[in-house]
Design a protein around this motif. Structure first.
Motif, short mmCIF file in Angstrom:
data_model
loop_
_atom_site.label_atom_id
_atom_site.label_comp_id
_atom_site.label_asym_id
_atom_site.label_seq_id
_atom_site.Cartn_x
_atom_site.Cartn_y
_atom_site.Cartn_z
N GLY A 162 0.82 -1.21 0.00
CA GLY A 162 0.00 0.00 0.00
C GLY A 162 0.85 1.26 0.00
N PRO A 163 0.20 2.41 -0.23
CA PRO A 163 -1.24 2.58 -0.49
C PRO A 163 -1.63 2.10 -1.89
N THR A 265 -7.00 1.90 0.23
CA THR A 265 -6.38 1.69 1.54
C THR A 265 -5.02 2.36 1.55
N GLN A 267 -2.70 1.53 3.76
CA GLN A 267 -1.73 0.55 4.21
C GLN A 267 -1.76 -0.68 3.31
N PRO A 269 -2.78 -4.11 2.57
CA PRO A 269 -3.92 -4.85 3.14
C PRO A 269 -3.47 -6.16 3.78
N LEU A 275 -10.03 -6.90 0.45
CA LEU A 275 -10.10 -5.61 -0.24
C LEU A 275 -10.79 -5.77 -1.60
N GLU A 278 -14.36 -5.87 -0.96
CA GLU A 278 -14.90 -4.53 -0.70
C GLU A 278 -15.20 -3.79 -2.00
N ASP A 298 -13.66 3.14 1.70
CA ASP A 298 -12.33 3.12 2.31
C ASP A 298 -12.14 1.75 2.93
N GLY A 299 -11.29 0.95 2.31
CA GLY A 299 -11.09 -0.42 2.78
C GLY A 299 -10.10 -0.52 3.92
N SER A 300 -9.62 0.61 4.44
CA SER A 300 -8.61 0.55 5.51
C SER A 300 -9.21 0.09 6.82
N PRO A 303 -13.18 -3.67 6.43
CA PRO A 303 -14.03 -3.72 5.26
C PRO A 303 -15.15 -4.75 5.36
#
Length: 577
Positions: A162-163, A265, A267, A269, A275, A278, A298-300, A303
């Motif tokens: 990520g991101p 995200t 970070q 994942p 993700l 999501e 926002d999958g951070s 999710p």
């Protein structure tokens, strides 16, 4: 094979071995020579002299090879069983013929001979190396579109840090394209979508076809971008604009239709598959909201908390109180003039977790929860309030009416006439501005139960229309038994009227029947200019009778504010697109 082959020196079969020996010794880069056919012997085969075997023979076991062979013709040391191929053979075919050779000769050079006897040679190692690369590419590539396949995409997702942004794309109504126009047309639509996605990504990003009509993108946000959600929303809208351009296939033009879901995200994942899920959920949210939309999540943060469940009355009451049931309006136009005569109010649910939901995503749950009549009343009041605003702002330029759908529970409420007339009075608009659309799925018994309410509303001036005629089995009976002011033809027949004469005949029959009963007629699902032109021609055949149209060719369902801007710019009329 021409891209792998390289020029080769050709010598005559009577060339002395000493001359060939000199050529090899003075040119270390010379790996082989081609020997032209021995025409005097009637043999059309080409020979090959490879550097290693030739120099070994010339040296001899005891060092007397040059003395033995020096004055002899090179034909005595040439390989007359050399592999000779055409430059037109594929890499796989060439490799197959190489592997079929005797093991001792398998790695000897290959001669490439074209139709004009132009000669070149191939190194076996080059062929096998390129074949391995081609097979590796095919193993990771979707054969129809040339994009990465699902396996390659998931492998890259698993190792990407990520991101990042993960985009899920689904072609809307793709089954209808396959069913209506054939799988070859469907394949061309998928190839067009792939080309557009390939052109939309930057170097280092990855576009893939996951299967069927589903695609995915693995994107790296710009390093300077701090608001990933805003960046993803803008990127998703640009993708959507690209994907919803019309698709031109020869003489046929199909609407570009796709739903886009984006999960971002900041970070790496912990679970890349989550993700992807999501982004998939976001895409389905966009599709449920009517399609040709983009939804971003926002999958951070957890999710997997987005779940679908059947709402109860408490949740639905809360959504109503919070103003989460909102209206979009779709224009209904007279086909010969393009004049907007009405709009249809279509409810959406701004769900806090699932995004903006179209009716198909929640109305069955609303009915199951016993909330349909309350929702009908809310939509009615909101639609009439908006109609009053339009009349106040645009005057004669405003559409004359607004269409509001009734559910079966809403139709059966005892106080239907009172609720409708009270909403008209509260909005300050006359009954003539309201067109109530009855569900065709209502049974004759249900319509009989509502007959007194409907009669009171018609007497007051409210127009009664039958929705989706042709979608169920009771349509003709309803046309016969009800006093109707309007009939709406189900979209399935309109969609097929250009390619299926049976659908065209049904549309003509329903138009004639509605006009014969003194009812206005509206064709739903008018998706292209070709559908609109066919309806114009049908209307021209029936002078004195109006035909109306509703669909993406005239306008998509949008919030009232967007229609306001269109009407201000167009002086009260929407020009069909």
């Amino acid at each position: 094979m021409s891209h792998l082959s390289r020029p080769v020196r050709v010598v005559a079969p009577d060339t002395p071995c000493a001359d060939v020996d000199e050529a090899f010794r003075t040119d270390p880069g010379l790996s082989c020579l081609a020997v032209s056919p021995r025409l005097t012997a009637g043999d059309q085969r080409w020979g090959l002299v490879s550097r290693g075997p030739f120099l070994t023979a010339m040296a001899g076991r005891l060092g007397y090879g040059r003395a033995v062979y020096g004055r002899q013709p090179v034909s005595v040391l040439a390989d007359w069983e050399a592999l000779v191929i055409s430059p037109r053979v594929t890499l796989g075919q060439a490799a197959q013929r190489i592997l079929e050779r005797d093991r001792a000769a398998r790695y000897s050079e290959v001669l490439v001979l074209d139709d004009d006897n132009g000669t070149s040679c191939l190194e076996v190692e080059d062929v096998l190396r390129c074949l391995a690369a081609e097979l590796a590419h095919k193993a990771l590539t979707d054969p129809l579109t040339g994009l990465a396949n699902r396996e390659h995409f998931l492998r890259q997702l698993d190792v990407t840090r990520g991101p990042l942004a993960l985009v899920y794309v689904d072609v809307d109504d793709f089954k209808a394209i396959n069913d209506g126009f054939g799988h070859s047309t469907g394949d061309k639509v998928l190839q067009t979508v792939a080309e557009r996605l390939r052109g939309a990504v930057r170097p280092g990003d990855l576009a893939a076809r996951l299967g069927g009509d589903e695609f995915a993108l693995l994107l790296r946000p710009p390093v300077e971008e701090s608001d990933l959600v805003s960046w993803a929303r803008g990127m998703g809208q640009r993708l959507l604009a690209c994907l919803t351009e019309p698709v031109h296939l020869g003489g046929r033009v199909l609407p570009g239709q796709a739903s886009v879901g984006v999960a971002v995200t900041a970070q790496t994942p912990g679970d890349p598959g989550a993700l992807l899920h999501e982004a998939d959920l976001a895409m389905y949210g966009a599709k449920a909201a009517g399609g040709s939309r983009c939804a971003v999540v926002d999958g951070s943060a957890s999710p997997c908390t987005i779940t679908a469940h059947a709402p109860d009355r408490t949740e639905l009451h809360a959504a109503l109180a919070q103003g989460r049931f909102v209206l979009n309006f779709q224009p209904i136009c007279e086909v010969l003039t393009g004049q907007v005569t009405s709009t249809e109010a279509l409810v959406r649910w701004e769900h806090p977790l699932r995004g903006l939901l179209a009716p198909g995503a929640f109305l069955s749950d609303v009915v199951a929860a016993g909330f349909a009549a309350e929702l009908d009343a809310h939509v009615l009041r909101a639609a009439l309030t908006q109609q009053a605003r339009w009349r106040a702002e645009f005057g004669e330029g405003a559409p004359r009416a607004v269409n509001v759908n009734l559910s079966v529970p809403g139709l059966l409420r005892d106080d239907l006439a009172h609720v409708v007339l009270a909403a008209l009075d509260a909005a300050g608009v006359p009954p003539q501005v309201l067109h109530l659309e009855l569900p065709e799925i209502a049974t004759s018994a249900q319509l009989n139960a509502a007959a007194s309410s409907l009669a009171a509303l018609r007497e007051a001036g409210v127009a009664i229309a039958l929705d989706d005629v042709g979608s169920g089995a009771a349509g003709l009976a309803h046309l016969r038994d009800l006093r109707l002011d309007g009939v709406k033809i189900d979209r399935r027949y309109v969609a097929g009227m250009l390619t299926d004469e049976r659908d065209a005949a049904v549309v003509r029959m329903l138009v004639a029947m509605a006009h014969g009963l003194g009812a206005a007629v509206t064709a739903e699902g008018v998706e292209t200019s070709a559908h609109l032109q066919a309806l114009r021609e049908l209307a021209e055949e029936r002078p004195g009778h109006l035909v109306h149209a509703q669909g993406f060719a005239l306008g998509r369902p949008v919030p009232a504010a967007e229609l306001n801007e269109q009407w201000r710019a167009a002086a009260g009329a929407v020009t069909p697109r």
